[in-house]
Design a protein around this motif. Structure first.
Motif, mmCIF file in Angstrom:
data_model
loop_
_atom_site.group_PDB
_atom_site.id
_atom_site.type_symbol
_atom_site.label_atom_id
_atom_site.label_comp_id
_atom_site.label_asym_id
_atom_site.label_seq_id
_atom_site.Cartn_x
_atom_site.Cartn_y
_atom_site.Cartn_z
ATOM 1 N N PRO A 30 0.804 -1.220 0.000
ATOM 2 C CA PRO A 30 0.000 0.000 0.000
ATOM 3 C C PRO A 30 0.842 1.278 0.000
ATOM 4 O O PRO A 30 0.513 2.228 -0.712
ATOM 5 N N GLU A 31 1.926 1.300 0.750
ATOM 6 C CA GLU A 31 2.747 2.514 0.790
ATOM 7 C C GLU A 31 3.395 2.814 -0.563
ATOM 8 O O GLU A 31 3.563 3.972 -0.938
ATOM 9 N N LYS A 32 3.740 1.776 -1.327
ATOM 10 C CA LYS A 32 4.308 1.982 -2.668
ATOM 11 C C LYS A 32 3.246 2.538 -3.622
ATOM 12 O O LYS A 32 3.525 3.421 -4.425
ATOM 13 N N ILE A 33 2.031 2.001 -3.516
ATOM 14 C CA ILE A 33 0.940 2.469 -4.366
ATOM 15 C C ILE A 33 0.633 3.934 -4.057
ATOM 16 O O ILE A 33 0.540 4.765 -4.964
ATOM 17 N N ASN A 34 0.484 4.256 -2.770
ATOM 18 C CA ASN A 34 0.187 5.632 -2.372
ATOM 19 C C ASN A 34 1.294 6.594 -2.783
ATOM 20 O O ASN A 34 1.024 7.695 -3.263
ATOM 21 N N SER A 35 2.538 6.176 -2.626
ATOM 22 C CA SER A 35 3.672 7.007 -3.018
ATOM 23 C C SER A 35 3.667 7.246 -4.527
ATOM 24 O O SER A 35 3.890 8.368 -4.996
ATOM 25 N N PHE A 36 3.394 6.197 -5.296
ATOM 26 C CA PHE A 36 3.332 6.300 -6.756
ATOM 27 C C PHE A 36 2.244 7.295 -7.172
ATOM 28 O O PHE A 36 2.468 8.163 -8.020
ATOM 29 N N LEU A 37 1.072 7.182 -6.575
ATOM 30 C CA LEU A 37 -0.037 8.071 -6.928
ATOM 31 C C LEU A 37 0.253 9.514 -6.539
ATOM 32 O O LEU A 37 -0.064 10.438 -7.291
ATOM 33 N N LYS A 38 0.865 9.694 -5.391
ATOM 34 C CA LYS A 38 1.199 11.050 -4.945
ATOM 35 C C LYS A 38 2.228 11.686 -5.887
ATOM 36 O O LYS A 38 2.118 12.845 -6.269
ATOM 37 N N LYS A 39 3.208 10.892 -6.287
ATOM 38 C CA LYS A 39 4.285 11.371 -7.157
ATOM 39 C C LYS A 39 3.795 11.687 -8.572
ATOM 40 O O LYS A 39 4.206 12.672 -9.178
ATOM 41 N N THR A 40 2.886 10.858 -9.083
ATOM 42 C CA THR A 40 2.459 11.001 -10.482
ATOM 43 C C THR A 40 1.225 11.885 -10.658
ATOM 44 O O THR A 40 1.027 12.440 -11.740
ATOM 45 N N GLY A 41 0.379 11.966 -9.648
ATOM 46 C CA GLY A 41 -0.836 12.760 -9.761
ATOM 47 C C GLY A 41 -1.943 12.099 -10.577
ATOM 48 O O GLY A 41 -2.931 12.745 -10.924
ATOM 49 N N TYR A 42 -1.811 10.800 -10.881
ATOM 50 C CA TYR A 42 -2.856 10.100 -11.638
ATOM 51 C C TYR A 42 -4.149 10.058 -10.832
ATOM 52 O O TYR A 42 -4.134 9.907 -9.613
ATOM 53 N N THR A 43 -5.267 10.168 -11.536
ATOM 54 C CA THR A 43 -6.581 10.158 -10.895
ATOM 55 C C THR A 43 -7.372 8.891 -11.213
ATOM 56 O O THR A 43 -8.557 8.797 -10.892
ATOM 57 N N ILE A 44 -6.740 7.927 -11.825
ATOM 58 C CA ILE A 44 -7.398 6.679 -12.204
ATOM 59 C C ILE A 44 -7.773 5.869 -10.956
ATOM 60 O O ILE A 44 -7.132 5.992 -9.916
ATOM 61 N N PRO A 45 -8.814 5.027 -11.073
ATOM 62 C CA PRO A 45 -9.224 4.205 -9.940
ATOM 63 C C PRO A 45 -8.311 2.996 -9.745
ATOM 64 O O PRO A 45 -8.352 2.046 -10.524
ATOM 65 N N ILE A 46 -7.508 3.076 -8.724
ATOM 66 C CA ILE A 46 -6.554 2.007 -8.400
ATOM 67 C C ILE A 46 -7.156 1.125 -7.314
ATOM 68 O O ILE A 46 -7.743 1.624 -6.351
#
Length: 138
Positions: free
Chosen positions: A67-83
């Motif tokens: 989960p921390e890798k996923i959250n970090s990835f989303l924060k870094k990239t700004g993607y709004t897709i449903p993960i």
């Protein structure tokens, strides 16, 4: 059985049971933050989601990730897709053998498009396929 999967949501989406998408066009992409080709196709996936997200159910399912890798990835990239992350197992028929793996299902739940490997998901032919599936009656 393929629909009996509980998905934990990220990116501000709600947890769902995959079967909630039954009867609608569904785009499922299995990916991972650790997967180079998966990350490479994300900009095109984001564009496709922005264009078709109101009429297609998208599920970007992170596999073998924390989960921390996923959250970090989303924060870094700004993607709004449903993960999502699966909280239960997929059947052998749909469980990916390589990454990324993508399925597009029609409203009847039939797999009409299957792809292993990265694709330019923002290509005109993908938009046309989704438009055709959206227009089909139930």
């Amino acid at each position: 059985e393929d629909w009996q999967v509980q998905l934990k949501a990220y990116n501000g989406f709600l947890d769902i049971q995959l079967e909630e998408f039954k009867g609608e066009v569904v785009f499922i992409n299995f990916w991972g933050t650790w997967c180079g080709p998966c990350v490479a196709e994300m900009p095109a996936l984001q564009k496709l989601y922005e264009a078709k997200g109101e009429n297609v159910n998208f599920a970007f399912i992170a596999m073998m990730d924390k989960p921390e890798k996923i959250n970090s990835f989303l924060k870094k990239t700004g993607y709004t897709i449903p993960i999502y992350e699966a909280n239960s197992k997929f059947s052998k028929e749909i469980h990916p053998l390589s990454f990324p793996t993508t399925y597009i299902l029609n409203k009847k739940g039939e797999i009409l498009f299957f792809e292993r490997g990265a694709v330019n998901w923002d290509a005109p032919e993908i938009h046309q396929l989704l438009d055709k599936l959206i227009a089909e009656s139930d």
